[in-house]
Write an enzyme that holds these catalytic residues in place. Structure first.
Site, mmCIF file in Angstrom:
data_model
loop_
_atom_site.group_PDB
_atom_site.id
_atom_site.type_symbol
_atom_site.label_atom_id
_atom_site.label_comp_id
_atom_site.label_asym_id
_atom_site.label_seq_id
_atom_site.Cartn_x
_atom_site.Cartn_y
_atom_site.Cartn_z
ATOM 1 N N GLU A 133 0.846 -1.192 0.000
ATOM 2 C CA GLU A 133 0.000 0.000 0.000
ATOM 3 C C GLU A 133 0.881 1.241 0.000
ATOM 4 O O GLU A 133 1.850 1.272 0.759
ATOM 5 C CB GLU A 133 -0.907 0.052 1.240
ATOM 6 C CG GLU A 133 -1.930 1.178 1.121
ATOM 7 C CD GLU A 133 -2.888 1.253 2.327
ATOM 8 O OE1 GLU A 133 -2.730 0.481 3.281
ATOM 9 O OE2 GLU A 133 -3.772 2.114 2.280
ATOM 10 N N GLY A 273 2.924 2.443 10.901
ATOM 11 C CA GLY A 273 2.720 1.627 12.097
ATOM 12 C C GLY A 273 2.556 0.146 11.781
ATOM 13 O O GLY A 273 3.209 -0.706 12.378
ATOM 14 N N GLU A 276 -2.421 -3.954 6.919
ATOM 15 C CA GLU A 276 -3.497 -4.940 7.052
ATOM 16 C C GLU A 276 -3.549 -5.995 5.958
ATOM 17 O O GLU A 276 -4.641 -6.500 5.650
ATOM 18 C CB GLU A 276 -4.828 -4.184 7.083
ATOM 19 C CG GLU A 276 -5.242 -3.520 5.742
ATOM 20 C CD GLU A 276 -4.887 -2.053 5.606
ATOM 21 O OE1 GLU A 276 -3.935 -1.613 6.284
ATOM 22 O OE2 GLU A 276 -5.534 -1.341 4.822
ATOM 23 N N HIS A 309 -6.833 -2.238 15.053
ATOM 24 C CA HIS A 309 -7.024 -1.481 13.810
ATOM 25 C C HIS A 309 -6.777 -2.376 12.591
ATOM 26 O O HIS A 309 -7.615 -2.459 11.690
ATOM 27 C CB HIS A 309 -6.088 -0.274 13.808
ATOM 28 C CG HIS A 309 -6.165 0.583 12.589
ATOM 29 N ND1 HIS A 309 -6.906 1.739 12.537
ATOM 30 C CD2 HIS A 309 -5.611 0.446 11.361
ATOM 31 C CE1 HIS A 309 -6.803 2.277 11.336
ATOM 32 N NE2 HIS A 309 -6.011 1.513 10.603
ATOM 33 N N GLU A 310 -5.630 -3.028 12.582
ATOM 34 C CA GLU A 310 -5.296 -3.847 11.398
ATOM 35 C C GLU A 310 -6.251 -5.028 11.289
ATOM 36 O O GLU A 310 -6.677 -5.393 10.190
ATOM 37 C CB GLU A 310 -3.845 -4.333 11.453
ATOM 38 C CG GLU A 310 -2.788 -3.243 11.631
ATOM 39 C CD GLU A 310 -2.930 -2.058 10.693
ATOM 40 O OE1 GLU A 310 -3.436 -2.235 9.573
ATOM 41 O OE2 GLU A 310 -2.551 -0.938 11.090
ATOM 42 N N HIS A 313 -9.517 -3.973 9.806
ATOM 43 C CA HIS A 313 -9.467 -3.741 8.359
ATOM 44 C C HIS A 313 -9.937 -4.970 7.573
ATOM 45 O O HIS A 313 -10.289 -4.848 6.398
ATOM 46 C CB HIS A 313 -8.036 -3.419 7.917
ATOM 47 C CG HIS A 313 -7.705 -1.952 7.886
ATOM 48 N ND1 HIS A 313 -8.539 -1.004 7.361
ATOM 49 C CD2 HIS A 313 -6.588 -1.274 8.291
ATOM 50 C CE1 HIS A 313 -7.958 0.193 7.449
ATOM 51 N NE2 HIS A 313 -6.780 0.056 8.008
HETATM 52 N N1 PHE Z 1 -3.060 0.960 5.833
HETATM 53 C C1 PHE Z 1 -2.195 1.079 6.976
HETATM 54 C C2 PHE Z 1 -3.119 1.290 8.169
HETATM 55 O O1 PHE Z 1 -3.668 2.302 8.389
HETATM 56 C C3 PHE Z 1 -1.248 2.205 6.947
HETATM 57 C C4 PHE Z 1 -0.178 2.090 5.931
HETATM 58 C C5 PHE Z 1 -0.249 2.810 4.759
HETATM 59 C C6 PHE Z 1 0.904 1.296 6.159
HETATM 60 C C7 PHE Z 1 0.743 2.744 3.820
HETATM 61 C C8 PHE Z 1 1.917 1.222 5.259
HETATM 62 C C9 PHE Z 1 1.835 1.944 4.071
HETATM 63 O O2 PHE Z 1 -3.451 0.437 8.854
HETATM 64 ZN ZN ZN Z 2 -5.635 1.671 8.645
#
Ligand code: PHE
Ligand code: ZN
Length: 872
Positions: A133, A273, A276, A309-310, A313
């Site tokens: 991501e 951090g 997901e 959080h993860e 998702h």
């Molecule tokens: N999608 C991840 C989160 O919010 C954040 C993230 C974005 C991590 C881009 C790495 C790269 O849980």
């Molecule tokens: Zn997230």
């Protein structure tokens, strides 16, 4: 385009802007993707076999994103193409395909150990891992890298058995097969179609803490948290949080896990951090590893929140993903709201709310008032990784929270049920979410939608008048929308305001709390049966992410700080008291602090309040909030001076003894993570901090003793932080001891860097520069860079030192890291972008550094976008 004279230097790479309105469905889809990795740190070969079929988009060639890949071969329908049969330029591989479907095969080579951006496949320690991501998958294999293309993946991982005994990917594993040549291989199959940004693979010497969870329909899920061998016991807290999250999502949202395996891997080099990826979350090790010796209570809380959080998702992000990156808040705002609710349910809800609002105000309100303001669903971007912002995440969560407030718990749940029912398996939009809530919760959100398009923090003005004869009170409300960049319109918003009145004489609440829905530019609301002078409590529990300007008679804030029955509102009243004082003081206006001292001592002595709340309530507001309140022509040094004066005044008002008693109380009991025990430690830390507003011998001795006898990191850090800000021999001793004690633990050594970079004693810039020369410093590890350079940027007197040396230093560090990791570099531009707030000489110096960055050769588009927008 203009023709350049032959001798002109090349223009900086023209910035490409992506617009939301230009969205088109994909020309080609990829229902199936089979990947094979021959893994090695120096060289990895990736072979891909994609089944492609035409999509609903405009008919055209198949365009595969491909970045930093060495292309070895391309074939279509089993026929190998020669270089004239395709074009590979500007990070795109373009293939002309006859017919409506084809099998496309590619082979590429990549070099994980040279991938310092930490996007795509990279090496962290001896571990190979991926981060895709938002647009990292294109750095692994040629692919139409956009989130609305959902594919079923089979992934074969092949690697040396000794170096990479553990091989993980998404979905469910097959058998590990020995290849007889020192290598082994395994195939992972993910039955759930997913966008490529959720792909993940990991290889390395890892050991797992294992457990299992039985879902509500009886599926037994094997859970694993994979870390360096030896660290397994330090994953207990994360595992507990994972199981709690799985149960909570079933209970609260009716959402069940959907695979037989759920793995988490911790790595030391990570840009954010955690991530997901379907069935294989990859975490920054800072948010996994914990024990009481090395993790503070805040670390423990962050770990639980991020694990949740993860995990959440999986439904809000993975099962229902985003159609395009403009919809990012669809998954992030909603998932943050979900993790906030989870944490509130597993601890003190009031304190959690206070902390979340503090974060929102410090990071998001500042962003929303500055040059980088954008709505939670932006209209355009240059570099998507710059849009993982506090606005998308934290304001996004507030917007969801308002919908939940407007609907009430039951109807909100009906709305989310409908959302999952309608859109499971799809790449959805924010509009899909709003409509589902509207239909499922029976709400009219037509005006509310402006929260998605309009940027800037609204201001609500409130005046309460009382007609004693008629026994009525009238509340006059109006709203102002700020004029910020990308405002996206300034029409009145739909603002839910929890409101109550209190009687000045009785101290009691007059009637029930009301939910006022402010929709017009201005409105008057009448309250009947008001017999005594009423006092207004508004935006209780922070029901809307707005700034409230209430006209108040003297003593009203002090009254609310003592009598309001909403803990957030009570906290807010104290913060307002202190903010008003600090603003006046920083402007050079004298102000009596008696009301503050009174409120602080009353709060400290009120045993009916819990410790964690008392700690939050007596914290002085962050400097940045005072800067924002003053608004323009701010002297940063004056803000620091005002804060120091207030804290000294609070200390002498509360008295050393009262604080010493708090510091001593409840120490030496057995360690646990109950809200009560955490509250005690928090209050102790805050009391110690206040004592160090003007530390005498006694304070120094108390801190040194706290440090030496600490049986947990929370107390130890509190003591070290206090001492680090003092000019004493104990400072030197304790800092040396801490380093020696924890030298082998990178996450703890990060704390050691941060504490020193943030300390206000001596010359913070010199301290920071000195630490850069330390053998443990490295600019290529994002955690370490953030620890030291981020710590310095948050050091108000250091960063804003007269003459601009702090600004120059930060710009230099951004430029250094930009060559290694542009994404991380770009995240440090914002402090310089705040120049509009400051006095002319400071502002000019900040602007000069932004300009210097823009003039630097080879600047990344990440930093360029941030610096350009900051100057504009
Ligand atoms: N999608 C991840 C989160 O919010 C954040 C993230 C974005 C991590 C881009 C790495 C790269 O849980
Ligand atoms: Zn997230």
């Amino acid at each position: 385009m203009d023709i350049l004279p032959a001798d002109a230097s090349p223009p900086p790479q023209a910035s490409h802007i992506t617009h939301r309105k230009d969205y088109q469905p994909p020309a080609w889809l990829v229902p199936d993707a089979a990947l094979t990795f021959d893994l090695g740190a120096k060289r990895t070969k990736v072979s891909a076999r994609l089944n492609v079929v035409r999509g609903a988009g405009p008919r055209g060639p198949l365009i595969l994103n491909a970045e930093a890949l060495e292309l070895l071969s391309v074939s279509v329908g089993g026929r190998k193409l020669s270089a004239d049969d395709y074009s590979y330029a500007d990070d795109r591989l373009t293939l002309v395909i006859e017919g409506d479907e084809a099998v496309v095969e590619t082979e590429v080579r990549i070099a994980p150990d040279r991938n310092t951006q930490l996007m795509g496949l990279y090496a962290s320690g001896g571990i190979l891992c991926t981060q895709c991501e938002a647009e990292g998958f294109r750095r692994i294999t040629p692919f139409p890298d956009r989130p609305d293309i959902l594919s079923r993946y089979t992934v074969t991982l092949r690697a040396d058995r000794t170096d990479y005994p553990v091989l993980l990917s998404n979905g469910d594993p097959g058998e590990l097969r020995d290849l007889g040549d020192g290598r082994h291989e395994i195939m992972w199959t993910d039955p759930h179609p997913k966008p490529c940004y959720l792909f993940a693979a990991v290889a390395g010497k890892l050991a797992a803490l294992k457990d299992s969870f039985t879902t509500m329909s009886g599926r037994i899920v094997a859970l694993g948290i994979w870390v360096r061998p030896g660290d397994e016991p330090r994953c207990q807290h994360a595992m507990r949080a994972l199981k709690d999250s799985m149960a909570w999502d079933e209970r609260t949202y009716g959402r069940e896990y959907d695979l037989d395996v759920f793995n988490i891997v911790a790595v030391d080099d990570f840009n954010f951090g955690a991530m997901e990826n379907k069935g294989l979350n990859i975490f920054n090790s800072k948010y996994v590893l914990a024990d009481r010796e090395t993790a503070t209570d805040t670390d423990f809380d962050n770990i639980a929140a991020i694990v949740a959080h993860e995990y959440f998702h999986n439904w809000t992000g993975n099962r229902i993903t985003c159609r395009d990156w403009f919809q990012l808040s669809l998954k992030e705002g909603l998932t943050v709201f979900r993790d906030q609710s989870f944490s509130a349910d597993h601890g003190s809800a009031a304190v959690k709310r206070i902390q979340d609002v503090r974060t929102l105000r410090i990071a998001q309100f500042a962003e929303d008032a500055g040059p980088l303001a954008h709505s939670i669903r932006p209209d355009s971007y240059q570099e998507i990784s710059n849009f993982y912002t506090s606005t998308i995440y934290n304001k996004g969560a507030e917007v969801i929270r308002m919908m939940a407030t407007l609907a009430g718990a039951e109807r909100y749940r009906a709305g989310t049920d409908l959302y999952f029912e309608r859109h499971d398996g799809e790449a959805a939009t924010c509009e899909d979410w709003i409509s589902a809530i509207e239909d499922g919760a029976a709400l009219d959100l037509s005006q509310f939608r402006r929260w998605y398009t309009q940027a800037g923090t609204p201001t609500v003005n409130a005046t309460l008048t009382h007609d004693a004869d008629a026994r009525t009170a009238t509340l006059t409300l109006s709203q102002d929308l700020p004029n910020v960049p990308n405002a996206g319109g300034r029409k009145p918003m739909h603002i839910p305001l929890k409101t109550a009145l209190f009687g000045r004489e009785s101290g009691a609440r007059l009637g029930k709390e009301r939910l006022i829905e402010l929709k017009d530019a201005a409105v008057q609301i009448d309250f009947g049966g008001i017999e005594e002078t009423p006092i207004l409590s508004i935006n209780r529990a922070f029901s809307a992410p707005v700034s409230v300007k209430a006209t108040r008679a003297p003593g009203e804030l002090a009254f609310l700080s003592a009598h309001d029955d909403d803990p957030f509102a009570r906290y807010e009243a104290m913060q307002e008291l202190m903010s008003d004082w600090l603003v006046k003081r920083a402007r050079g206006e004298g102000e009596d602090a008696a009301a503050i001292i009174d409120a602080v001592t009353r709060t400290l002595d009120d045993q009916s309040l819990d410790d964690a709340f008392r700690a939050e309530a007596i914290l002085t507001p962050a400097d940045t909030l005072i800067v924002d309140r003053i608004g323009t022509d701010v002297s940063p040094r004056a803000v620091v001076q005002a804060r120091r004066t207030l804290r000294k005044t609070m200390l002498s008002g509360a008295g050393h003894e009262r604080l010493m008693r708090i510091i001593e109380s409840g120490r030496g009991g057995s360690f646990d993570l109950s809200p009560e025990a955490k509250g005690k430690r928090r209050l102790r830390a805050v009391a110690l901090g206040l004592l160090f507003a003007d530390p005498g011998e006694e304070a120094i001795a108390a801190a040194a003793a706290l440090y030496d006898k600490a049986d947990n990191m929370t107390d130890r850090m509190a003591a070290m932080t206090a001492l680090a800000g003092s000019d004493t021999a104990e400072r030197v001793r304790v800092l040396a001891d801490f380093h020696a004690r924890f030298r082998s633990d990178a996450n703890v050594i990060d704390k050691w860097f941060t504490v020193q970079a943030m300390a206000e004693t001596g010359d913070p810039l010199a301290t920071t520069q000195h630490l850069m020369a330390h053998e443990d410093y490295s600019a290529s590890n994002p955690n370490r860079f953030r620890a030291l350079i981020g710590g310095f940027a948050a050091n108000m007197p250091g960063f804003h030192a007269e003459g601009g040396a702090g600004y120059r230093f930060l710009a230099d560090q951004i430029l250094t890291v930009d060559r290694i990791n542009p994404q991380t570099a770009a995240r440090f531009v914002a402090p310089l972008g705040r120049w509009r707030r400051f006095r002319q000489d400071d502002a000019a110096a900040m602007r000069a550094e932004l300009q210097r960055m823009l003039d630097a050769p080879g600047l990344s588009k990440d930093v360029r976008e941030m610096a350009e927008k900051s100057l504009a």
